[in-house]
Design a protein around this motif. Sequence first.
Motif, mmCIF file in Angstrom:
data_model
loop_
_atom_site.group_PDB
_atom_site.id
_atom_site.type_symbol
_atom_site.label_atom_id
_atom_site.label_comp_id
_atom_site.label_asym_id
_atom_site.label_seq_id
_atom_site.Cartn_x
_atom_site.Cartn_y
_atom_site.Cartn_z
ATOM 1 N N GLY A 164 -71.153 18.800 -27.684
ATOM 2 C CA GLY A 164 -69.960 18.770 -28.510
ATOM 3 C C GLY A 164 -69.394 17.367 -28.637
ATOM 4 O O GLY A 164 -70.135 16.400 -28.812
ATOM 5 N N ARG A 165 -68.092 17.252 -28.506
ATOM 6 C CA ARG A 165 -67.425 15.961 -28.689
ATOM 7 C C ARG A 165 -67.920 14.934 -27.685
ATOM 8 O O ARG A 165 -68.102 15.230 -26.510
ATOM 9 N N LEU A 166 -68.105 13.716 -28.173
ATOM 10 C CA LEU A 166 -68.605 12.624 -27.345
ATOM 11 C C LEU A 166 -67.445 11.761 -26.859
ATOM 12 O O LEU A 166 -66.548 11.420 -27.635
ATOM 13 N N PHE A 167 -67.473 11.412 -25.582
ATOM 14 C CA PHE A 167 -66.483 10.525 -24.972
ATOM 15 C C PHE A 167 -67.194 9.344 -24.320
ATOM 16 O O PHE A 167 -68.364 9.442 -23.937
ATOM 17 N N TYR A 168 -66.470 8.257 -24.186
ATOM 18 C CA TYR A 168 -67.006 7.056 -23.528
ATOM 19 C C TYR A 168 -66.006 6.627 -22.464
ATOM 20 O O TYR A 168 -64.807 6.502 -22.726
ATOM 21 N N LEU A 169 -66.494 6.387 -21.236
ATOM 22 C CA LEU A 169 -65.629 6.059 -20.108
ATOM 23 C C LEU A 169 -66.001 4.719 -19.499
ATOM 24 O O LEU A 169 -67.181 4.436 -19.267
ATOM 25 N N TRP A 170 -64.999 3.889 -19.245
ATOM 26 C CA TRP A 170 -65.208 2.668 -18.471
ATOM 27 C C TRP A 170 -63.943 2.369 -17.675
ATOM 28 O O TRP A 170 -62.898 2.969 -17.896
ATOM 29 N N LYS A 171 -64.076 1.447 -16.731
ATOM 30 C CA LYS A 171 -62.974 1.152 -15.809
ATOM 31 C C LYS A 171 -62.850 -0.343 -15.607
ATOM 32 O O LYS A 171 -63.839 -1.053 -15.550
ATOM 33 N N LYS A 172 -61.629 -0.816 -15.516
ATOM 34 C CA LYS A 172 -61.387 -2.209 -15.141
ATOM 35 C C LYS A 172 -60.459 -2.234 -13.935
ATOM 36 O O LYS A 172 -59.543 -1.413 -13.815
ATOM 37 N N GLU A 173 -60.696 -3.175 -13.035
ATOM 38 C CA GLU A 173 -59.901 -3.232 -11.812
ATOM 39 C C GLU A 173 -59.907 -4.652 -11.246
ATOM 40 O O GLU A 173 -60.767 -5.473 -11.539
ATOM 41 N N GLY A 174 -58.900 -4.914 -10.414
ATOM 42 C CA GLY A 174 -58.815 -6.219 -9.769
ATOM 43 C C GLY A 174 -58.374 -7.297 -10.732
ATOM 44 O O GLY A 174 -57.553 -7.089 -11.629
ATOM 45 N N GLY A 175 -58.901 -8.491 -10.539
ATOM 46 C CA GLY A 175 -58.476 -9.643 -11.327
ATOM 47 C C GLY A 175 -57.568 -10.525 -10.503
ATOM 48 O O GLY A 175 -57.394 -10.340 -9.297
ATOM 49 N N SER A 176 -56.996 -11.519 -11.143
ATOM 50 C CA SER A 176 -56.134 -12.467 -10.439
ATOM 51 C C SER A 176 -54.803 -12.606 -11.148
ATOM 52 O O SER A 176 -54.663 -12.267 -12.313
ATOM 53 N N GLY A 177 -53.809 -13.109 -10.404
ATOM 54 C CA GLY A 177 -52.509 -13.421 -10.995
ATOM 55 C C GLY A 177 -51.507 -12.295 -10.904
ATOM 56 O O GLY A 177 -50.311 -12.513 -10.986
ATOM 57 N N GLN A 179 -50.740 -8.029 -9.234
ATOM 58 C CA GLN A 179 -51.167 -7.020 -8.276
ATOM 59 C C GLN A 179 -52.348 -6.250 -8.880
ATOM 60 O O GLN A 179 -52.295 -5.815 -10.032
ATOM 61 N N PRO A 180 -53.433 -6.057 -8.136
ATOM 62 C CA PRO A 180 -54.603 -5.373 -8.680
ATOM 63 C C PRO A 180 -54.255 -3.982 -9.210
ATOM 64 O O PRO A 180 -53.542 -3.215 -8.570
ATOM 65 N N VAL A 181 -54.739 -3.697 -10.405
ATOM 66 C CA VAL A 181 -54.493 -2.415 -11.037
ATOM 67 C C VAL A 181 -55.823 -1.842 -11.495
ATOM 68 O O VAL A 181 -56.648 -2.548 -12.075
ATOM 69 N N THR A 182 -56.044 -0.562 -11.203
ATOM 70 C CA THR A 182 -57.246 0.119 -11.673
ATOM 71 C C THR A 182 -56.886 0.948 -12.892
ATOM 72 O O THR A 182 -55.936 1.731 -12.853
ATOM 73 N N GLN A 183 -57.630 0.762 -13.951
ATOM 74 C CA GLN A 183 -57.352 1.432 -15.211
ATOM 75 C C GLN A 183 -58.639 2.034 -15.761
ATOM 76 O O GLN A 183 -59.639 1.348 -15.925
ATOM 77 N N TYR A 184 -58.603 3.337 -16.022
ATOM 78 C CA TYR A 184 -59.721 4.030 -16.651
ATOM 79 C C TYR A 184 -59.410 4.179 -18.136
ATOM 80 O O TYR A 184 -58.283 4.516 -18.511
ATOM 81 N N LEU A 185 -60.410 3.960 -18.986
ATOM 82 C CA LEU A 185 -60.223 4.084 -20.424
ATOM 83 C C LEU A 185 -61.261 5.041 -20.996
ATOM 84 O O LEU A 185 -62.460 4.879 -20.770
ATOM 85 N N VAL A 186 -60.762 6.040 -21.714
ATOM 86 C CA VAL A 186 -61.609 7.077 -22.291
ATOM 87 C C VAL A 186 -61.433 7.058 -23.805
ATOM 88 O O VAL A 186 -60.318 7.165 -24.307
ATOM 89 N N SER A 187 -62.528 6.915 -24.535
ATOM 90 C CA SER A 187 -62.453 6.832 -25.990
ATOM 91 C C SER A 187 -63.255 7.954 -26.638
ATOM 92 O O SER A 187 -64.234 8.455 -26.074
#
Length: 240
Positions: A164-177, A179-187
């Motif tokens: 059925g419907r197609l989804f795409y998932l990725w995640k970004k986390e950490g970084g500098s400057g 406080q580290p934040v983890t974010q999941y993105l679903v399209s």
Amino acid sequence: MFSADVDRTKVICDLQKFFSYKLRSGWLVSFLIFSFLSFGDDYLSSQCPNSGETKVLQPKQGTGYNFFEFRGDSSFRYFLDGKTFSLNTKDDPGKTFVFIDKMIYEPLLIEATQLKEYTQSSKPIDILHAQAKHEQEYFKTANPPMQITDYGPASRKNSDGSDGRLFYLWKKEGGSGKQPVTQYLVSTLIKDGVFVMSFMTTDDSLSQDDMLRQIQSYTSHFDLLSNQQCAQVLAAPSAP
């Protein structure tokens, strides 16, 4: 009117039955979600409005909120679980943040004309992949220490077992400057472009499995709306 469909969805969406977390190359191996939403075959003469507005309804039983996006032929709905709901559109003009319990959601629509900058393909998988890669490259350029995890595409299964419907998932986390934040993105692809939902949490104790349960609930309830459904939603009182 609407309550029967909401109740049926809640009964079907028993996340414990459908979830087995083994993240391999294909993202969520057990991404077998069934959507048995049936509002009938009769359509009202009125069209879904193309206002870009969102209406929020609460089911009569259980927790959570149904969100209805009115975009003409691309009108759709999705569900976010939880008890306490609030919106914030003031602190960051041009953006909308939805707060439900300890979760923060940010809905975003990428217009079809903008997608042409990423790919000329008309295949859903190519469009979703190109949009995700474009965003990932942007964040990595802006903040090189950031970690990107690309889980890729997964299809929600129809009741007959077909994809059925197609989804795409990725995640970004950490970084500098910051406080580290983890974010999941679903399209996912709609007629007007790509609709992206961001998942973040204010509770550091929530595990990846907890976040994936939220994503599973969201994707299992995502559906386009018919003219009849739009008419029913517009006639119903909004959530307080």
